[in-house]
Design a protein around this motif. Structure first.
Motif, PDB file in Angstrom:
ATOM      1  N   GLN A 181      11.746   8.789  24.586  1.00 41.96           N
ATOM      2  CA  GLN A 181      11.183   8.703  23.243  1.00 41.96           C
ATOM      3  C   GLN A 181      12.007   7.788  22.354  1.00 41.96           C
ATOM      4  OE1 GLN A 181      10.988  12.796  22.044  1.00 41.96           O
ATOM      5  NE2 GLN A 181       9.144  13.228  23.241  1.00 41.96           N
ATOM      6  N   ALA A 182      13.333   7.866  22.470  1.00 47.09           N
ATOM      7  CA  ALA A 182      14.192   7.025  21.637  1.00 47.09           C
ATOM      8  C   ALA A 182      14.070   5.552  21.998  1.00 47.09           C
ATOM      9  CB  ALA A 182      15.648   7.476  21.782  1.00 47.09           C
ATOM     10  N   ALA A 183      13.852   5.269  23.278  1.00 45.56           N
ATOM     11  CA  ALA A 183      13.815   3.880  23.727  1.00 45.56           C
ATOM     12  C   ALA A 183      12.458   3.225  23.512  1.00 45.56           C
ATOM     13  CB  ALA A 183      14.198   3.809  25.208  1.00 45.56           C
ATOM     14  N   LEU A 237       9.288   4.867  22.073  1.00 47.57           N
ATOM     15  CA  LEU A 237       8.305   5.387  21.128  1.00 47.57           C
ATOM     16  C   LEU A 237       8.799   5.168  19.704  1.00 47.57           C
ATOM     17  CD1 LEU A 237       7.287   8.790  22.789  1.00 47.57           C
ATOM     18  CD2 LEU A 237       6.408   6.480  23.258  1.00 47.57           C
ATOM     19  N   ILE A 238       7.884   5.237  18.777  1.00 54.12           N
ATOM     20  CA  ILE A 238       8.221   5.160  17.359  1.00 54.12           C
ATOM     21  C   ILE A 238       7.681   6.425  16.700  1.00 54.12           C
ATOM     22  CG2 ILE A 238       7.849   3.901  15.197  1.00 54.12           C
ATOM     23  CD1 ILE A 238       7.597   1.347  16.834  1.00 54.12           C
ATOM     24  N   ASP A 239       8.576   7.230  16.149  1.00 53.88           N
ATOM     25  CA  ASP A 239       8.205   8.533  15.592  1.00 53.88           C
ATOM     26  C   ASP A 239       7.453   9.370  16.623  1.00 53.88           C
ATOM     27  OD1 ASP A 239       9.361   7.884  13.135  1.00 53.88           O
ATOM     28  OD2 ASP A 239       7.511   6.933  12.410  1.00 53.88           O
ATOM     29  N   LYS A 240       7.941   9.299  17.858  1.00 58.74           N
ATOM     30  CA  LYS A 240       7.394  10.061  18.994  1.00 58.74           C
ATOM     31  C   LYS A 240       5.953   9.711  19.328  1.00 58.74           C
ATOM     32  CE  LYS A 240      10.533  13.998  18.634  1.00 58.74           C
ATOM     33  NZ  LYS A 240      10.655  15.476  18.659  1.00 58.74           N
ATOM     34  N   ALA A 241       5.499   8.553  18.871  1.00 61.66           N
ATOM     35  CA  ALA A 241       4.144   8.096  19.171  1.00 61.66           C
ATOM     36  C   ALA A 241       4.205   6.729  19.835  1.00 61.66           C
ATOM     37  CB  ALA A 241       3.304   8.020  17.895  1.00 61.66           C
ATOM     38  N   ALA A 242       3.170   6.428  20.614  1.00 61.40           N
ATOM     39  CA  ALA A 242       3.103   5.132  21.280  1.00 61.40           C
ATOM     40  C   ALA A 242       2.952   4.029  20.239  1.00 61.40           C
ATOM     41  CB  ALA A 242       1.920   5.103  22.245  1.00 61.40           C
ATOM     42  N   PRO A 243       3.798   3.016  20.269  1.00 62.76           N
ATOM     43  CA  PRO A 243       3.702   1.930  19.288  1.00 62.76           C
ATOM     44  C   PRO A 243       2.495   1.048  19.556  1.00 62.76           C
ATOM     45  CG  PRO A 243       5.363   1.413  20.914  1.00 62.76           C
ATOM     46  CD  PRO A 243       4.919   2.815  21.205  1.00 62.76           C
ATOM     47  N   ALA A 244       2.006   0.438  18.497  1.00 62.52           N
ATOM     48  CA  ALA A 244       0.904  -0.511  18.639  1.00 62.52           C
ATOM     49  C   ALA A 244       1.450  -1.856  19.112  1.00 62.52           C
ATOM     50  CB  ALA A 244       0.187  -0.677  17.300  1.00 62.52           C
ATOM     51  N   GLY A 245       0.569  -2.681  19.648  1.00 65.52           N
ATOM     52  CA  GLY A 245       0.964  -4.022  20.025  1.00 65.52           C
ATOM     53  C   GLY A 245       1.535  -4.776  18.840  1.00 65.52           C
TER      54      GLY A 245
END
Length: 513
Positions: A165-167, A169-177
């Motif tokens: 998650q730290a590496a 994800l962003i705020d525990k969510a999948a980042p957008a392109g």
């Protein structure tokens, strides 16, 4: 139509622009194909964690300037504590598909980098080879569309791991392109490898830190297992074809190329071609399994690539009816292919694999290394059960290399069975299509259906009659618009002219120097 690059100074291809740019930079700095491929692999491990990592396995097919072709199998062994009893006592009837208990195969990729650089005549220091990868890890990289989609699709299947998650994800969510990711611990690991050498991952400070994390996670892979990883160049397997030969570390792609040539197909876009490719791929998979079950698998594979054996296999193919094939239930697709050809004729065709996208879905907190789930390919029961120190039993997506009429050609896609790269090779070298047209042609794939039987997927673009005829031949056909592997190719003519291209439907990139 794909943009085709032409050069006499060298060319590269990769599944993402960042890795391709790294390769072009290294060749431009005077590096050779081996140095460029190592640098590209390091960048790929940073910016494409769904395809590779420092804990991946890898297979290289390479050519040296004098014409010798060999392979490097940079593959780890199972930890010696990883036994059927280890899993049974923890309540598992099978190796978990994800999570720490799927990560017990020692990483081979970085050891492959060391072996490849021993073949190099270049003199670029490791910190130069890793400069791009370090920059992306320290300053951040933009999430590609492929990575964003892979994260969005994969998160429900992945364990909840704080390091992952730290590496990624962003705020525990999948980042957008387009979002920026920065894996700082991975940057530290790369910087340490550049300073201390690649073997440090196996018997140095990084090895100690990684082993401590594996112990905390409960992974049956110890530091002593890491020390045993060893990759050395050896002769490639070869299938002779009319105007040359096809090479690889295992028999799948050479055999497939040779079988399709023996079927004397007239077109590359009709039902006869699709049927032949699918049936040849099924037969090759059966040959591979037979060879792997032999007491001497490499000798058995070589025997199946002898001309008489290939003639017999081609003659036994049913040209009118589909045959069954059961495919594994594993979620495959965690593989990335890179290719390089330099001005002197050196070539490297390399596949890195985690097994599944994002591998185990677990990151070593101390090192930032994303763990592969290659252990999930082992069975706990059956003819070839998991045993202490067993070799990884699943074949990596093949890095095909061919020599034909004085040409050096490398093809790759990362798919399994390797239909995308093989179809591209046949279209370009067999039917002599222009590379752009061969890359843009509609693709085919063998996928696993709901019951495990092979499903023949056709990309939109084939004539409508093709699917109907294949259905009448007994194939389970699905016409798709997405989900196909995107191949790429580099071809060096005897004159020194190099052409390179990547499938226009994917995010892969080919660049010339």
């Amino acid at each position: 139509m794909s943009d085709i690059v032409v050069s006499t100074r060298g060319a590269v291809a990769a599944p993402c622009r960042e890795a391709a740019e790294t390769g072009r930079l290294i060749l431009g700095e005077g590096g050779d194909a081996f140095e460029a491929a190592v640098a590209m692999a390091a960048t790929l491990a940073v910016v494409a964690p769904h395809l590779s990592s420092l804990a991946a396995d890898a297979v290289w097919t390479f050519r040296e300037p004098h014409g010798a072709i060999g392979v490097i199998e940079a593959r780890g062994l199972a930890g010696r504590r990883a036994t059927p009893a280890f899993f049974h006592t923890r309540g598992h009837g099978a190796v978990p598909a994800r999570g720490p208990l799927s990560a017990f195969v020692a990483p081979g990729s970085v050891e492959g980098w060391r072996a490849a650089l021993e073949l190099s005549v270049g003199r670029l220091p490791r910190h130069v080879l890793f400069a791009d990868a370090l920059r992306h890890a320290r300053e951040g990289f933009a999430v590609s569309g492929d990575l964003a989609r892979a994260l969005a699709l994969g998160l429900p299947r992945l364990p909840e791991d704080e390091g992952f998650q730290a590496a990624f994800l962003i705020d525990k969510a999948a980042p957008a392109g387009g979002a920026t990711l920065r894996p700082p611990r991975l940057a530290d690991a790369l910087e340490h490898l550049a300073r201390a050498g690649f073997r440090d991952l196996y018997d140095g400070d990084l090895s100690r830190e990684l082993s401590a994390d594996l112990e905390r996670l409960g992974v049956p892979l110890a530091r002593e297992d890491l020390k045993r990883v060893d990759a050395r160049p050896r002769a490639a397997l070869v299938a002779r074809i009319k105007r040359g030969a096809a090479f690889d570390a295992e028999l799948s792609t050479p055999a497939l190329i040779a079988l399709l040539e023996r079927l004397t197909l007239r077109r590359d876009d009709d039902a006869a071609f699709v049927h032949a490719a699918a049936e040849a791929a099924k037969r090759v998979e059966a040959l591979r399994r037979e060879a792997e079950a032999d007491d001497r698998p490499r000798e058995a594979a070589s025997a199946r690539l002898e001309p008489d054996a290939l003639d017999a296999a081609a003659g036994a193919l049913d040209r009118t009816r589909a045959t069954p094939l059961t495919l594994p239930a594993l979620t495959l697709g965690g593989a990335g292919w890179i290719g390089v050809v330099d001005a002197e004729g050196r070539a490297a065709s390399v596949t890195h694999s985690l097994l599944s996208p994002f591998g185990a879905g677990v990151v070593s907190a101390s090192t930032g290394v994303l763990l592969a789930n290659r252990g999930a390919a082992f069975a706990l029961e059956g003819d070839e059960p998991l045993g202490p120190g067993a070799a990884a039993c699943d074949p990596l997506s093949a890095p095909l290399m061919a020599m034909l009429d004085g040409r050096v050609a490398v093809f790759g896609a990362g798919d399994r069975p390797p239909l995308a790269a093989t179809a591209l090779a046949v279209r370009r070298l067999g039917f002599e299509r222009e590379l752009g047209g061969a890359l843009a042609a509609p693709r085919i794939a063998l996928c696993r259906g709901p019951d495990g039987d092979a499903l023949l997927a056709l990309e939109e673009g084939f004539d409508g009659e093709v699917a109907d005829r294949l259905d009448r031949m007994g194939h389970r056909v699905a016409v798709e618009s997405a989900g196909f592997a995107a191949p790429a190719a580099l071809i060096r003519e005897a004159s020194g002219r190099i052409e390179a291209g990547a499938d226009p439907r994917g995010e892969g990139v080919a660049l010339g120097v």
